[in-house]
Design an enzyme around this catalytic site. Structure first.
Site, short mmCIF file in Angstrom:
data_model
loop_
_atom_site.label_atom_id
_atom_site.label_comp_id
_atom_site.label_asym_id
_atom_site.label_seq_id
_atom_site.Cartn_x
_atom_site.Cartn_y
_atom_site.Cartn_z
N TRP A 324 0.84 -1.20 0.00
CA TRP A 324 0.00 0.00 0.00
C TRP A 324 0.88 1.25 0.00
O TRP A 324 0.53 2.27 -0.62
CB TRP A 324 -0.91 0.01 1.23
CG TRP A 324 -1.77 1.23 1.33
CD1 TRP A 324 -3.03 1.39 0.81
CD2 TRP A 324 -1.46 2.48 1.99
NE1 TRP A 324 -3.51 2.66 1.09
CE2 TRP A 324 -2.56 3.34 1.81
CE3 TRP A 324 -0.35 2.93 2.70
CZ2 TRP A 324 -2.59 4.63 2.33
CZ3 TRP A 324 -0.38 4.22 3.21
CH2 TRP A 324 -1.48 5.05 3.03
N HIS A 325 2.02 1.17 0.68
CA HIS A 325 2.89 2.34 0.78
C HIS A 325 3.59 2.67 -0.53
O HIS A 325 4.01 3.81 -0.73
CB HIS A 325 3.93 2.14 1.89
CG HIS A 325 3.39 2.33 3.27
ND1 HIS A 325 2.84 1.31 4.00
CD2 HIS A 325 3.28 3.45 4.02
CE1 HIS A 325 2.44 1.79 5.17
NE2 HIS A 325 2.68 3.07 5.20
N GLY A 326 3.74 1.71 -1.40
CA GLY A 326 4.39 2.03 -2.66
C GLY A 326 4.70 0.80 -3.48
O GLY A 326 4.80 -0.32 -2.96
N PHE A 481 2.08 8.62 -1.15
CA PHE A 481 1.38 7.35 -1.11
C PHE A 481 -0.08 7.49 -1.49
O PHE A 481 -0.78 6.51 -1.64
CB PHE A 481 1.47 6.72 0.29
CG PHE A 481 2.90 6.60 0.77
CD1 PHE A 481 3.86 6.05 -0.06
CD2 PHE A 481 3.27 7.04 2.03
CE1 PHE A 481 5.17 5.93 0.37
CE2 PHE A 481 4.57 6.91 2.46
CZ PHE A 481 5.53 6.37 1.64
#
Length: 481
Positions: A324-326, A481
């Site tokens: 989800w962060h990248g 993000f």
């Protein structure tokens, strides 16, 4: 438009005056919030306003459709459509090039060179946040937790509310929509508390995070030229920076919302006073971790079943949180090592330990608590290297540089006096956070037992520090993000 910019300092009072003194009816206030939110977002790039509008219309329409269906199969079909549409949009902008890169690499291992082309894709600010917000709305309707709203203006206000639009907290319709749909009355006490939270958020961002960034950026960009002790110092400062940067944003978002009569979800509960990694993740980015718990972790089994099933589910949720962060393998590894740290707690059944605050009804922690906090924080210092480094290779090289004999030398800093002042400011920050650790935010009751002129003097000190130590304007980390 950044919270720590002159633009925002002008924007909020204008919207505030229009909201309370000009547009006094509920519908007109909600329309104003939508317009203000779109202006706020367009300040970054107006071209991506269409994505927010599309996401809004998708789940507004699908929410109504789910509610109208009589069979579970039809309801599930519309829910699936919502999830596929939202994740397709998110996946294209955030993960398309990541998958192309790994697809090419996989075929190269097989001796074939596909050489698929990358796209020059600009990631829309906040897409991960508002996409999750819209999806949760449709999921909750499917689960019969909420009824869909027929008021498009109210729903659009829920999706695009400017204080939390680009970096959360991720709100749920069950808590936010009722606030949008009822008449708001100005509450001086709520607004006053909101201003205090804004002040503390600006202090965390502009005094602590942005000044940490000066050292952090230099050390991580030139890690090959620094000693192990300097690298460790840089990793420590980044651990401070990311908390003050992100929780500072949340404080400002929540505080601004209170000026307009809204209550947002608490997003950070003093996580660096956590006594183990499980407690930390219950206190860090609460709106995201609870989102994944409710919509991913529990549906795949959660803490039910055997120890093996619990471990499987824990690794699954942290790998997803990492992604989800990248779109980068370093975030996958970041999620993996956090999950790995959970293993002994799950095996021993200690992952739900520490649900109350540290040193409850005491001024200071005991030795066991202090050791737990130190151990957890030290783990985070090393784990966050994978988060901050430019690549997985850089993270490994950075760690190798720390574990050398040079770690026993003094840090090689370009400006030792500035670093010393920064450490004093960090110590001051932690003292205030410790005093307010049982409250919604650090300044909620600080000096509340003292005469008002002492409190005002303290607030002026914070304002002075913000102006005096305000350096180059830095974008919030979680905007990426």
């Amino acid at each position: 438009m950044l919270f720590n910019s002159i633009d925002f300092a002008i924007f909020v009072p204008i919207v505030f005056i229009l909201y309370w003194f000009v547009f006094k009816s509920l519908k007109s206030q909600n329309v104003l919030l939508i317009i203000a939110s779109y202006v706020f977002y367009a300040w970054w790039d107006w071209r991506f306003l269409g994505l927010i509008i599309v996401s809004t219309l998708i789940d507004y329409s699908i929410g109504l459709a789910i509610d109208k269906q009589t069979s579970l199969k039809s309801k599930k079909a519309f829910l699936t459509l919502s999830i596929l549409l939202n994740l397709s949009i998110l996946g294209f902008f955030k993960y398309f090039n990541f998958f192309i890169e790994n697809f090419n690499a996989a075929f190269q291992l097989l001796g074939r060179d596909l050489d698929l082309n990358y796209l020059n894709i600009l990631l829309p600010v906040g897409i991960s946040f508002y996409t999750f917000q819209t999806m949760s709305y449709s999921i909750d309707i499917y689960r019969n937790k909420i009824k869909p709203t027929t008021n498009l203006v109210a729903f659009a206000s829920f999706i695009c509310f400017f204080p939390q639009l680009v970096a959360g907290p991720i709100e749920r319709a069950s808590s936010f929509l009722p606030q949008v749909q009822k008449r708001r009355v100005f509450d001086y006490a709520k607004a006053s508390d909101g201003l205090k939270q804004i002040l503390w958020g600006l202090f965390k961002k502009m005094v602590i995070a942005d000044n940490c960034a000066v050292f952090v950026n230099d050390i991580f960009e030139n890690y090959a030229n620094y000693s192990g002790s300097t690298l460790l110092f840089g990793a420590f400062l980044f651990t401070i920076q990311i908390y003050c940067d992100f929780s500072g944003y949340s404080d400002i978002a929540i505080g601004v919302s209170r000026l307009f009569g809204f209550n947002l979800k608490k997003n950070f509960a003093f996580p660096y006073f956590s006594r183990n990694i499980a407690e930390f993740w219950r206190r860090w980015h609460i709106s995201l971790t609870t989102w994944f718990k409710d919509y991913f972790y529990i549906p795949i089994g959660g803490s039910r079943g055997s120890k093996w099933m619990q471990l499987r589910n824990t690794f699954a949720i942290f790998l997803v949180i990492g992604l989800w962060h990248g779109a980068h393998w370093k975030f996958v590894v970041y999620g993996f090592i956090n999950a790995l740290h959970f293993v002994p707690y799950i095996i021993r059944g200690k992952n739900t330990k520490y649900t109350s605050i540290i040193a409850n009804n005491r001024w200071l922690p005991n030795i066991k608590e202090l050791f737990g906090v130190f151990h957890t924080f030290l783990f985070l210092v090393f784990a966050r290297i994978f988060f901050r480094a430019d690549s997985l290779t850089s993270a490994v090289e950075f760690l190798s540089g720390i574990f050398s004999f040079s770690v026993f030398s003094l840090p090689d800093l370009s400006n030792t006096s500035e670093a010393f002042v920064l450490l004093i400011l960090i110590a001051f920050f932690f003292i205030i956070e410790w005093i307010g650790r049982a409250k919604e935010h650090a300044l909620e009751t600080v000096f509340s037992n003292y005469k008002i002129h002492y409190r005002i003097a303290f607030y002026y000190v914070l304002v002075f520090l913000i102006f005096y130590f305000n350096g180059e304007e830095q974008q919030f980390i979680y905007f990426q993000f």
